[in-house]
Design a protein around this motif. Structure first.
Motif, PDB file in Angstrom:
ATOM      1  N   ASN A  42      13.551 -15.057  -2.992  1.00 33.49           N
ATOM      2  CA  ASN A  42      12.800 -16.480  -2.577  1.00 33.49           C
ATOM      3  C   ASN A  42      11.338 -16.501  -3.740  1.00 33.49           C
ATOM      4  O   ASN A  42      11.309 -17.789  -5.061  1.00 33.49           O
ATOM      5  N   CYS A  61       5.513 -15.276   1.911  1.00 30.13           N
ATOM      6  CA  CYS A  61       6.691 -15.478   0.755  1.00 30.13           C
ATOM      7  C   CYS A  61       6.157 -16.712  -0.102  1.00 30.13           C
ATOM      8  O   CYS A  61       5.968 -17.486   0.919  1.00 30.13           O
ATOM      9  N   ASP A  64       3.126 -19.003   1.225  1.00 27.03           N
ATOM     10  CA  ASP A  64       3.330 -19.638   2.234  1.00 27.03           C
ATOM     11  C   ASP A  64       3.247 -18.513   3.483  1.00 27.03           C
ATOM     12  O   ASP A  64       4.484 -17.886   3.897  1.00 27.03           O
ATOM     13  N   ASN A  66       4.767 -19.097   6.166  1.00 24.96           N
ATOM     14  CA  ASN A  66       5.613 -19.743   7.576  1.00 24.96           C
ATOM     15  C   ASN A  66       6.633 -19.630   6.867  1.00 24.96           C
ATOM     16  O   ASN A  66       8.008 -19.701   7.617  1.00 24.96           O
ATOM     17  N   LYS A  67       6.929 -18.255   5.577  1.00 25.61           N
ATOM     18  CA  LYS A  67       8.050 -17.902   5.069  1.00 25.61           C
ATOM     19  C   LYS A  67       8.643 -16.620   5.095  1.00 25.61           C
ATOM     20  O   LYS A  67       7.585 -16.077   5.022  1.00 25.61           O
TER      21      LYS A  67
END
Length: 75
Positions: A42, A61, A64, A66-67
């Protein structure tokens, strides 16, 4: 007699130096070969991991949190 002792000592020191250098070079090559490079699919972040392990899918990641990273071995 003294001249012969100096030659013997010099020869022994040369052999010890050559042996030590060879051992350190092989040790570094073995350690490098056991290290794998992983890259996140990613965000592109790369990480080196030794042995048979792989990086954890930690959060964050691309900045962020949330990733998760998705790792792929590239070397």
């Amino acid at each position: 007699m003294l001249k012969q002792n100096k030659k013997t000592i010099a020869s022994v020191l040369l052999i010890v130096f050559t042996l030590a250098t060879t051992i350190f070079v092989f040790k570094d090559n073995i350690a490098e070969a056991a290290t794998h490079v992983w890259q996140c699919v990613n965000c592109g972040k790369q990480m080196s991991v030794g042995g048979n392990g792989h990086p954890t899918s930690s959060l964050g990641c691309g900045g962020d949190y949330n990733k998760r990273h998705v790792w792929q071995m590239i070397r």
